[in-house]
Design a protein around this motif. Sequence first.
Motif, PDB file in Angstrom:
ATOM      1  N   PRO A   6     -74.898 -55.893 -26.655  1.00 52.04           N
ATOM      2  CA  PRO A   6     -74.382 -55.165 -27.794  1.00 52.04           C
ATOM      3  C   PRO A   6     -73.263 -55.944 -28.477  1.00 52.04           C
ATOM      4  O   PRO A   6     -72.781 -56.947 -27.973  1.00 52.04           O
ATOM      5  N   SER A   7     -72.875 -55.458 -29.620  1.00 52.88           N
ATOM      6  CA  SER A   7     -71.748 -56.072 -30.304  1.00 52.88           C
ATOM      7  C   SER A   7     -70.469 -55.791 -29.538  1.00 52.88           C
ATOM      8  O   SER A   7     -70.357 -54.794 -28.838  1.00 52.88           O
ATOM      9  N   PRO A   8     -69.449 -56.685 -29.639  1.00 53.82           N
ATOM     10  CA  PRO A   8     -68.244 -56.570 -28.813  1.00 53.82           C
ATOM     11  C   PRO A   8     -67.527 -55.243 -28.948  1.00 53.82           C
ATOM     12  O   PRO A   8     -66.975 -54.744 -27.982  1.00 53.82           O
ATOM     13  N   GLN A   9     -67.551 -54.638 -30.159  1.00 54.30           N
ATOM     14  CA  GLN A   9     -66.784 -53.414 -30.325  1.00 54.30           C
ATOM     15  C   GLN A   9     -67.383 -52.234 -29.553  1.00 54.30           C
ATOM     16  O   GLN A   9     -66.793 -51.184 -29.477  1.00 54.30           O
ATOM     17  N   GLN A  10     -68.575 -52.411 -28.993  1.00 56.30           N
ATOM     18  CA  GLN A  10     -69.215 -51.318 -28.276  1.00 56.30           C
ATOM     19  C   GLN A  10     -69.084 -51.459 -26.755  1.00 56.30           C
ATOM     20  O   GLN A  10     -69.826 -50.826 -26.018  1.00 56.30           O
ATOM     21  N   THR A  11     -68.148 -52.260 -26.285  1.00 59.59           N
ATOM     22  CA  THR A  11     -68.050 -52.481 -24.843  1.00 59.59           C
ATOM     23  C   THR A  11     -66.974 -51.627 -24.180  1.00 59.59           C
ATOM     24  O   THR A  11     -66.877 -51.608 -22.969  1.00 59.59           O
ATOM     25  N   ALA A  12     -66.137 -50.951 -24.958  1.00 57.76           N
ATOM     26  CA  ALA A  12     -65.044 -50.184 -24.363  1.00 57.76           C
ATOM     27  C   ALA A  12     -65.566 -48.901 -23.726  1.00 57.76           C
ATOM     28  O   ALA A  12     -66.322 -48.160 -24.328  1.00 57.76           O
ATOM     29  N   CYS A  13     -65.163 -48.650 -22.512  1.00 61.82           N
ATOM     30  CA  CYS A  13     -65.529 -47.455 -21.769  1.00 61.82           C
ATOM     31  C   CYS A  13     -64.626 -47.464 -20.540  1.00 61.82           C
ATOM     32  O   CYS A  13     -64.140 -48.537 -20.161  1.00 61.82           O
ATOM     33  N   PRO A  14     -64.324 -46.353 -19.910  1.00 61.68           N
ATOM     34  CA  PRO A  14     -65.002 -45.077 -20.100  1.00 61.68           C
ATOM     35  C   PRO A  14     -64.271 -44.145 -21.064  1.00 61.68           C
ATOM     36  O   PRO A  14     -63.112 -44.343 -21.383  1.00 61.68           O
ATOM     37  N   PHE A  15     -64.964 -43.151 -21.476  1.00 56.13           N
ATOM     38  CA  PHE A  15     -64.371 -41.992 -22.099  1.00 56.13           C
ATOM     39  C   PHE A  15     -65.169 -40.797 -21.595  1.00 56.13           C
ATOM     40  O   PHE A  15     -66.335 -40.927 -21.234  1.00 56.13           O
ATOM     41  N   PRO A  16     -64.564 -39.626 -21.536  1.00 54.99           N
ATOM     42  CA  PRO A  16     -65.278 -38.482 -20.959  1.00 54.99           C
ATOM     43  C   PRO A  16     -66.412 -38.012 -21.853  1.00 54.99           C
ATOM     44  O   PRO A  16     -66.418 -38.274 -23.059  1.00 54.99           O
TER      45      PRO A  16
END
Length: 400
Positions: A6-16
């Motif tokens: 995926p594109s880099p901006q979609q790698t942040a996690c976790p979130f509830p």
Amino acid sequence: MPPTAPSPQQTACPFPVSSGPALNPEYAALRRGPLPRVRLPHGGDAWLVTGYQDVRTVLSDARFSIVAPRDGEQPRMRSGARAVSGLFALDPPEHSRLRSVVGRNFTPRRVDMLRGRIAELTSACLDRMEAAGPPADLVALLAAPVPPGVLCALMGVPEENHGLFEDWARLILSHEPRPDEMARKFEEFSACLREMVARRRAGPSDDIIGTMVRACDEEGRISEDELYAVAADLLSAGFLSTSDQLSVLVHALLAGPRRYTRLVERPDLIPAAIEEVLRHTPLLSAFSFPRYATEDVELGGVLVRAGEPVVPVVAAANHDPGVFPDPDRIDLDRDAAPHLAFGHGPHYCVGAQLARLELRVMTEALVSRFPRLTLAVPEERLSWRTGHLLNGLVELPVTW
């Protein structure tokens, strides 16, 4: 060929998954692009699956296995890796074999036989609520006692052990249970379960524990270890889920304009209202069990390689606007595709029919006995549970 990352901006996690009754808004953005590859708090990276059709595929396609690796690298929300035995850890045909043993207790005929018991428990709870007068906590007086009482009767759990099993279920479903408390509670839970099994061997019974003992000892359909694993699965997953779902359901009815009043006037709408709230309000506050690709699979605009984990987000799938128009609105008249709140495919919730019956009987009794029920506190003062895998209210103060 689809992209493999995926594109880099979609790698942040976790979130509830959810915050109270609302789906986390991050999922709307994630659903518009290819599957994001995310890093969960423990166990490494995974593909996050949020679209309705893609989630259905992951839950039902044999190319995605629920069997977790034994090296502890399961992508997950908490530190402890899940067990590698029981209903939530096996693929067909092993899963089908175990499920068939307990499934006979959840047939439509067997479930409907529980209607009178559910109604009896509900009536007794509402009698106490009416006698005490308003305001009342609907969680403590109705949601907490009825579903566990039904499950314990079905499984043959003595009344004096209800509290022990509830404590265990709360602990096992918390985000980060303390290791010392987990060890102590597990020993108490296991000792009680061993005693129940021993009693069935001394004197057979028709409850679920008795059914499993016969399947182990006489029919040879499950092993001793599987007997305990499946019993633990049912008690852990089934003890609190319907209780929380009832609190979520009643909250949704009371929080919206004329939803509860419509059911008072039109009780025939209750089954549809239950399905819509099941779709709308996430019961899980975290992700469901990951699946692992057994071969290269194109999914959601990417190529998932063999061995890579994917995490299906059922709550996000239930808010897919391509399937459920205006998905964030509770619409009691919605005519849409089946929601995925109980899962899909071979791991579809074995107790779904019982849960639906319990929710229907309790809601019918509530709107009949308390047609003027309202929230007793402003919406912003309601307390939603945190630090737990199940989404629910700590208390639900009501008046009438």
